[in-house]
Design a protein around this motif. Structure first.
Motif, mmCIF file in Angstrom:
data_model
loop_
_atom_site.group_PDB
_atom_site.id
_atom_site.type_symbol
_atom_site.label_atom_id
_atom_site.label_comp_id
_atom_site.label_asym_id
_atom_site.label_seq_id
_atom_site.Cartn_x
_atom_site.Cartn_y
_atom_site.Cartn_z
ATOM 1 N N GLY A 76 -74.315 -7.960 8.283
ATOM 2 C CA GLY A 76 -73.160 -8.751 7.953
ATOM 3 C C GLY A 76 -72.208 -7.656 7.343
ATOM 4 O O GLY A 76 -70.914 -7.659 8.003
ATOM 5 N N TYR A 77 -72.582 -6.754 6.318
ATOM 6 C CA TYR A 77 -71.560 -6.053 5.802
ATOM 7 C C TYR A 77 -71.137 -5.035 6.258
ATOM 8 O O TYR A 77 -70.017 -4.312 6.437
ATOM 9 N N VAL A 78 -72.021 -4.395 6.953
ATOM 10 C CA VAL A 78 -71.715 -3.229 7.922
ATOM 11 C C VAL A 78 -70.628 -3.784 9.124
ATOM 12 O O VAL A 78 -69.698 -2.978 9.373
ATOM 13 N N LEU A 79 -70.809 -5.063 9.542
ATOM 14 C CA LEU A 79 -69.960 -5.346 10.553
ATOM 15 C C LEU A 79 -68.659 -5.845 9.965
ATOM 16 O O LEU A 79 -67.554 -5.291 10.540
ATOM 17 N N ILE A 80 -68.476 -6.314 8.786
ATOM 18 C CA ILE A 80 -67.263 -6.170 7.983
ATOM 19 C C ILE A 80 -66.494 -5.278 7.763
ATOM 20 O O ILE A 80 -65.378 -4.992 8.043
ATOM 21 N N GLY A 81 -67.240 -4.010 7.415
ATOM 22 C CA GLY A 81 -66.839 -2.578 7.452
ATOM 23 C C GLY A 81 -66.175 -2.342 8.783
ATOM 24 O O GLY A 81 -64.889 -1.600 8.598
ATOM 25 N N VAL A 82 -66.861 -2.296 9.881
ATOM 26 C CA VAL A 82 -66.185 -2.047 11.230
ATOM 27 C C VAL A 82 -64.898 -3.013 11.333
ATOM 28 O O VAL A 82 -63.880 -2.295 12.037
ATOM 29 N N LEU A 83 -65.034 -4.117 10.980
ATOM 30 C CA LEU A 83 -63.689 -5.088 11.199
ATOM 31 C C LEU A 83 -62.527 -4.514 10.504
ATOM 32 O O LEU A 83 -61.611 -4.500 11.207
ATOM 33 N N LEU A 84 -63.020 -4.009 9.350
ATOM 34 C CA LEU A 84 -61.846 -3.727 8.371
ATOM 35 C C LEU A 84 -61.002 -2.261 9.002
ATOM 36 O O LEU A 84 -60.056 -2.091 8.615
ATOM 37 N N TYR A 85 -61.798 -1.604 9.816
ATOM 38 C CA TYR A 85 -60.945 -0.545 10.688
ATOM 39 C C TYR A 85 -60.376 -0.876 11.917
ATOM 40 O O TYR A 85 -59.695 -0.238 12.457
ATOM 41 N N LEU A 86 -61.434 -1.608 12.591
ATOM 42 C CA LEU A 86 -61.055 -2.021 14.250
ATOM 43 C C LEU A 86 -59.871 -2.528 14.055
ATOM 44 O O LEU A 86 -59.020 -2.422 14.954
ATOM 45 N N LEU A 87 -59.575 -3.706 13.132
ATOM 46 C CA LEU A 87 -58.502 -4.583 13.293
ATOM 47 C C LEU A 87 -56.983 -3.851 12.996
ATOM 48 O O LEU A 87 -56.118 -3.733 13.970
ATOM 49 N N PRO A 88 -56.975 -2.996 12.031
ATOM 50 C CA PRO A 88 -55.623 -2.101 11.789
ATOM 51 C C PRO A 88 -55.523 -1.289 12.919
ATOM 52 O O PRO A 88 -54.449 -1.116 13.184
ATOM 53 N N THR A 89 -56.632 -0.538 13.376
ATOM 54 C CA THR A 89 -56.673 0.521 14.487
ATOM 55 C C THR A 89 -55.908 -0.427 15.643
ATOM 56 O O THR A 89 -54.895 0.325 16.406
ATOM 57 N N LEU A 90 -56.498 -1.120 16.331
ATOM 58 C CA LEU A 90 -55.684 -2.166 17.245
ATOM 59 C C LEU A 90 -54.401 -2.413 17.147
ATOM 60 O O LEU A 90 -53.561 -2.416 18.048
ATOM 61 N N VAL A 91 -53.906 -2.936 15.903
ATOM 62 C CA VAL A 91 -52.605 -3.401 15.683
ATOM 63 C C VAL A 91 -51.699 -2.122 15.773
ATOM 64 O O VAL A 91 -50.522 -2.223 16.280
ATOM 65 N N ILE A 92 -52.183 -1.007 15.357
ATOM 66 C CA ILE A 92 -51.193 0.319 15.290
ATOM 67 C C ILE A 92 -51.023 0.629 16.712
ATOM 68 O O ILE A 92 -50.140 1.167 17.032
ATOM 69 N N LEU A 93 -52.281 0.478 17.559
ATOM 70 C CA LEU A 93 -51.965 0.985 18.964
ATOM 71 C C LEU A 93 -51.194 -0.111 19.621
ATOM 72 O O LEU A 93 -51.098 0.117 21.035
ATOM 73 N N GLU A 94 -50.843 -1.216 19.250
ATOM 74 C CA GLU A 94 -49.837 -2.228 20.042
ATOM 75 C C GLU A 94 -48.535 -1.550 20.558
ATOM 76 O O GLU A 94 -48.115 -1.788 21.508
ATOM 77 N N LEU A 95 -48.064 -0.891 19.666
ATOM 78 C CA LEU A 95 -46.555 -0.220 19.971
ATOM 79 C C LEU A 95 -46.829 0.896 21.429
ATOM 80 O O LEU A 95 -45.955 0.812 22.322
ATOM 81 N N PRO A 96 -47.699 1.849 21.237
ATOM 82 C CA PRO A 96 -47.821 2.615 22.325
ATOM 83 C C PRO A 96 -48.311 1.904 23.540
ATOM 84 O O PRO A 96 -47.848 2.162 24.646
ATOM 85 N N ARG A 97 -49.215 0.948 23.260
ATOM 86 C CA ARG A 97 -49.852 0.068 24.589
ATOM 87 C C ARG A 97 -48.393 -0.548 25.179
ATOM 88 O O ARG A 97 -48.397 -0.671 26.496
ATOM 89 N N ALA A 98 -47.584 -1.152 24.223
ATOM 90 C CA ALA A 98 -46.531 -1.930 24.896
ATOM 91 C C ALA A 98 -45.396 -0.956 25.633
ATOM 92 O O ALA A 98 -44.946 -1.209 26.788
ATOM 93 N N LEU A 99 -45.292 0.127 24.960
ATOM 94 C CA LEU A 99 -44.389 1.170 25.847
ATOM 95 C C LEU A 99 -44.812 1.667 27.081
ATOM 96 O O LEU A 99 -44.230 1.775 27.952
#
Length: 434
Positions: A76-99
């Motif tokens: 569970g806590y390893v998963l939470i750690g992955v999610l804490l980096y996966l979510l912001p990385t996807l958000v950051i990639l929203e702009l280049p994806r949209a462009l």
């Protein structure tokens, strides 16, 4: 145990986050109705339940080495750690994806809008068309339905390619960061050697060495072996004093006392000392932990001080209960801890939270030793702890009081440390007269 409101908020938040993750990692990367999409969807559902379930249910299990808490806490806590980096990385990639999508759509429109097509004409109009062809260029015509369908298929294919590229990049970033962070969190703490010059330290007192350990966080992920490693490393420093400045465990003394008992092997010239952290008040029985410390030869400083004599000179070592104790009818009492002392002596204060330094400064404390922040533990959370504390990590100053904050020797929640490695610190007092 978490209240109903907090539990409900965690579940709703997890559902919202995982719906976004499903869109980017499942819908955008798989075809409709495929087995891969169904499998990915069930994986997202499982993650949406496991992430908040770990935080909600783990405290209900025995956190000791032989308890059942670790079987839920580890995945569970390893998963939470992955999610804490996966979510912001996807958000950051929203702009280049949209462009990228915008550029592809524009290119498809230009291609389809300028495709010339042949239009059938009657025989009577043929001669007129031949005559006018000499004086006019062929005008572009709208694309046929087949061309539009092929353009749409190309765009769908490009969207699928982009979705998989974004998902792969985000997943690799999150997994790589967490893998590095776990190796840091689960490895040996760093040894830091920090000289501290205090105005009231005379040449005889200079050279006194104080080992500082905090935030050991015994629990379902860190047990007796973690304590044994800390004792071994501290003893290798040959400190004059050993100080443990709170957050020893995430559980009761009856559950985790055996994991803390290697502390009995701590070696120092003038003694080993302990003050409570906020986590000692999260579970019933803070007095049980104080008794456990006494049993292993570590003296709790409960709003009190002791006199340390070194080479014929004196130092006052004081300690206060954590601010969290105020919700339990306890808490810090610096007036009691420092009352009646000789003001010509330097005083070192053990206080778990760095924010207490403002109160310490008002009482003329020379040096406060703290933990609590973990140095932020996981970048970019380091920015939040920087804002919330007068000193986040290392040596700083609040008014005329110097404050040293250790990153701690353990971790809380995900077994991950990025940008804030665990440490054990050896402070050496220096005299301005030297």
């Amino acid at each position: 145990m978490l209240g109903f409101g907090v539990t409900a908020l965690m579940l709703v938040g997890s559902a919202a986050v995982h719906y976004y993750l499903w869109i980017r990692l499942v819908r955008d990367t798989t075809g409709p109705g495929t087995a891969v999409r169904r499998l990915g969807t069930w994986g997202v559902v499982l993650s949406a339940l496991l992430a908040p379930g770990t935080r909600i249910l783990t405290p209900l299990f025995d956190p000791s080495d032989g308890g059942g808490g670790r079987f839920l806490a580890w995945p569970g806590y390893v998963l939470i750690g992955v999610l804490l980096y996966l979510l912001p990385t996807l958000v950051i990639l929203e702009l280049p994806r949209a462009l990228a999508l915008r550029r592809w759509r524009r290119a498809e429109r230009l291609e389809t809008d300028t495709t010339p097509v042949s239009v059938p004409v009657s025989a009577s109009a043929s001669a007129s068309a031949s005559a006018s062809a000499e004086s006019a260029q062929v005008a572009p015509a709208p694309a046929e339905a087949g061309d539009e369908a092929r353009a749409a298929d190309r765009l769908v294919g490009r969207r699928l390619f982009l979705g998989r590229a974004v998902g792969t990049l985000a997943g690799a970033t999150a997994l790589g960061t967490v893998g590095y962070g776990m190796s840091s969190a689960l490895g040996d703490p760093l040894i830091k050697r920090v000289p501290v010059t205090l105005a009231k330290v005379n040449p005889r007192l200079a050279g006194l060495r104080i080992a500082v350990v905090s935030d050991i966080h015994l629990g379902p992920l860190l047990g007796r072996a973690h304590t044994e490693r800390i004792v071994r490393m501290v003893n290798g420093l040959q400190a004059d004093l050993v100080t443990i400045v709170g957050d020893l465990a995430d559980g009761t003394a009856s559950q985790l006392g055996p994991a803390a008992r290697p502390l009995k092997g701590l070696e120092s010239r003038y003694g080993n000392f302990f003050v409570t952290g906020n986590h000692e008040y999260l579970y019933d029985g803070v007095e049980d932990w104080l008794d456990e410390m006494r049993n292993v030869g570590v003296r709790p400083l409960v709003n009190e001080r002791v006199e340390i004599r070194h080479n014929g000179a004196y130092l006052d070592l004081a300690g206060v209960e954590d601010l969290a104790g105020e919700d339990h009818g306890r808490g810090p009492d610096l007036g009691k801890a420092l009352g009646g002392r000789d003001l010509s002596r330097p005083v070192v204060l053990l206080a778990h939270q760095p924010v207490f330094a403002e109160e310490a400064a008002r009482h003329g404390v020379d040096l406060q030793l703290s933990g609590h922040t973990h140095g932020g533990q996981m970048f970019p959370l380091t920015a939040i702890t920087e804002l919330a504390n007068p000193v986040n990590s290392g040596l700083g100053k609040v008014d005329e009081t110097q404050v040293y904050v250790t990153n701690g020797a353990g971790f809380f929640g995900p077994p991950v440390r990025v940008g804030a490695p665990a440490d054990i610190t050896l402070l050496e007092l220096r005299s301005p007269q030297a």
